[in-house]
Design an enzyme around this catalytic site. Structure first.
Site, mmCIF file in Angstrom:
data_model
loop_
_atom_site.group_PDB
_atom_site.id
_atom_site.type_symbol
_atom_site.label_atom_id
_atom_site.label_comp_id
_atom_site.label_asym_id
_atom_site.label_seq_id
_atom_site.Cartn_x
_atom_site.Cartn_y
_atom_site.Cartn_z
ATOM 1 N N LYS A 222 0.857 -1.194 0.000
ATOM 2 C CA LYS A 222 0.000 0.000 0.000
ATOM 3 C C LYS A 222 0.893 1.245 0.000
ATOM 4 C CE LYS A 222 -3.906 2.095 2.528
ATOM 5 N NZ LYS A 222 -4.855 1.956 3.655
ATOM 6 N N SER B 119 -10.377 0.070 6.810
ATOM 7 C CA SER B 119 -9.764 0.095 5.475
ATOM 8 C C SER B 119 -9.099 -1.186 4.999
ATOM 9 C CB SER B 119 -8.728 1.206 5.406
ATOM 10 O OG SER B 119 -9.391 2.428 5.217
ATOM 11 N N SER C 87 -9.941 2.415 2.587
ATOM 12 C CA SER C 87 -8.998 3.084 1.730
ATOM 13 C C SER C 87 -8.026 2.158 0.996
ATOM 14 C CB SER C 87 -8.166 4.070 2.566
ATOM 15 O OG SER C 87 -7.367 3.364 3.516
HETATM 16 N N1 GLN Z 1 -13.420 4.761 5.830
HETATM 17 C C1 GLN Z 1 -12.819 5.214 7.053
HETATM 18 C C2 GLN Z 1 -12.418 6.675 6.926
HETATM 19 O O1 GLN Z 1 -12.563 7.206 5.867
HETATM 20 C C3 GLN Z 1 -11.660 4.344 7.444
HETATM 21 C C4 GLN Z 1 -10.423 4.620 6.727
HETATM 22 C C5 GLN Z 1 -9.296 3.759 7.161
HETATM 23 O O2 GLN Z 1 -9.485 2.766 7.833
HETATM 24 N N2 GLN Z 1 -8.109 4.179 6.814
HETATM 25 O O3 GLN Z 1 -11.968 7.268 7.880
#
Ligand code: GLN
Length: 490
Positions: free
Chosen positions: A78, A181, A157
């Site tokens: 990532k 995410s 994400s």
């Molecule tokens: N969807 C969540 C956010 O936008 C989690 C993102 C994540 O886990 N990095 O904060």
């Protein structure tokens, strides 16, 4: 030779060890798959030359009967993990052409275990998003499609990681999970992902979003593969004061422990209005599968669940606003020169950050500001404690929890991007584990009526990834999810 990209990580490592094929061969097969899959936009940066060099080095070690836990396996990273001399963007424009001079602890451990890194995977900007639509480098497209053929989001994400794994462009990928995410993209793409206990993996060299919630983990195609990858990612690191100085258990062995005698809790609050009936049905099916495998099912209550999402969307932006203060155009990244120092800061940040990141910075600074701190931030921290206490009470009655991972399957690109609150609702079942620091895993179990994957989630006690792996492996075995997306992109 059969298609080497179809192997599990476990089978590939075994094949490499017994010299059925070389690391160069399996790496080349994956590079070809990455090139064919370019329109899915899973990678921000590819690094094929270095991948092939690593593969050659792995082959030399394998020839001597040497090598580490991931020796010769082509994997994806990532683009939130700093990688020495390889551009690291966090999905943002503000980092420009940033090439770190150091390696994150996790990627360093994986390299010393023999990983072949194919490149850096797309993600929501600074990992803020649930659909991989906030990346400066464009949306990632889910390899899965419904009958209508519309492009779907892969979740976020870690959308690039999930897509690359689902489309067989790598054997596994690293990801991070601040509020879901790893697990939500896994659920949207028919892959498997675990967010370990907070502190299990070092956050050193991982670009920070919300430091008290961020945790790294793998996305793979099987539960065992996730265990193998996590083995290399986990471990104490003096460079991260929140990393836990505890022994790392044998995660792969735990996958074979079974669930006989385990008490699995079913929290009645993990449902919401508008959730498709088939997710409810699938949850019931999951209960039955675990019961048939020998688990005892108990009903539990996590009464503060309904406050988790609002609390998360205060705590996470608050920490993000503070973490992102360092991007000022001075030390690294893009600078837009202004009239004076402040003007330069403002222009650099206004140009460098995308809309969602700016929104989070505004919310974060607001809830931390004098006069609102007590009403919002402090209140959210109190809710966080209540949520952790709910889990502690549940652990008196059960050893792990079974819930749906998400309230929906993958949705169309563009459908929710203009409505942040609807987007945030996606994280309703995942944020609780982050707020309480608990390990949680998503396992693909079924397709919905449109032919899209759905996952179920296992949440465990802090530092008890072994039970999470055991229960997830039992679920995986019972579900026998073998569906694959149609290869429309190649
Ligand atoms: N969807 C969540 C956010 O936008 C989690 C993102 C994540 O886990 N990095 O904060």
């Amino acid at each position: 030779m059969s298609d080497l990209t179809q192997l599990t990580l476990e089978a590939a490592l075994a094949g490499l060890k017994s010299k059925d094929f070389s690391s160069v061969e399996i790496t080349k097969a994956h590079i070809e798959a990455c090139e064919k899959g370019a329109k899915l936009n899973a990678f921000i940066t590819t690094d094929y030359d270095n991948a092939l060099k690593s593969a050659e080095a792995s082959d030399a070690r394998l020839a001597k009967g040497e090598g580490g836990n991931l020796e010769g396996a082509p994997l994806g990273m990532k683009d939130l993990f700093c990688t020495e001399n390889v551009r690291t963007t966090a999905g943002s424009k503000i980092l420009g052409d940033f090439k770190p001079q150091y390696e994150s602890t996790i990627s360093a451990q994986m390299k010393s275990d023999g990983m072949v890194m194919l490149g850096k995977l797309n993600l929501d900007e600074f990992a803020m998003g649930s659909a991989n639509e906030t990346s400066h480098f464009g949306s990632v497209i889910n390899p899965w499609k419904a009958e209508d053929g519309i492009d779907l989001v892969p979740g976020g994400s870690s959308g690039g990681s999930a897509t690359a794994v689902a489309a067989n462009m790598c054997l596994g990928a690293t990801a991070t999970d601040t509020g879901g995410s790893i697990r939500q993209p896994a659920s949207f793409t028919g892959t498997t992902g675990i967010k370990p206990t907070y502190g299990r993996c070092s956050r050193w060299g991982v670009v920070a979003f919300a430091s008290s919630l961020d945790q790294a983990g793998p996305i793979t195609r099987t539960v065992k593969d996730a265990a193998i990858m996590l083995q290399s990612m986990a471990g104490y690191d003096v460079k991260d004061s929140t990393s836990l100085n505890v022994a790392v258990p044998d995660f792969a062995a735990a996958c074979d422990n079974g669930v006989k005698g385990l008490r699995i809790g079913i929290p009645k609050e993990y449902t919401m209005d508008g959730m498709p009936a088939e997710i409810e049905t699938l949850w019931q099916q999951g209960i039955k599968w675990l019961q048939d495998a020998g688990a005892e099912i108990v009903n539990v209550s996590l009464p503060h669940t309904k406050y988790a999402l609002p609390a998360y969307y205060i705590v996470a932006p608050a920490e993000a606003s503070s973490n992102l203060a360092r991007y000022d155009g001075m030390r690294y990244g893009n600078r837009v020169d202004g009239e004076n120092l402040y003007d330069t800061y403002e222009r650099s940040r206004a140009e460098g950050f995308g809309e969602e990141v700016r929104r989070r910075i505004m919310i974060g600074t607001y809830v931390l500001s004098a006069g609102y701190y007590d009403a919002y931030y402090l209140q959210a921290q109190k809710v966080r404690t209540r949520i952790a206490e709910d889990f502690n009470a549940a652990w008196e009655k059960c050893d792990a929890l079974l819930t749906p991972t998400c309230p929906s399957a993958a949705f169309a690109v563009g459908r929710k991007i203009d409505d942040p609150v609807t987007m945030y609702l996606n994280d309703i079942f995942t944020v609780t584990a982050n707020l309480a620091g608990l390990p949680a895993m998503s396992v693909p179990v079924s397709l919905d009526k449109d032919g899209l994957p759905l996952g179920l989630q296992i949440i465990g006690r802090a530092l008890d990834e072994e039970t999470v792996f055991a229960a997830s492996a039992a679920l995986e075995k019972a579900a026998n999810f073998t569906a694959k997306p149609k290869k429309w992109w190649a």
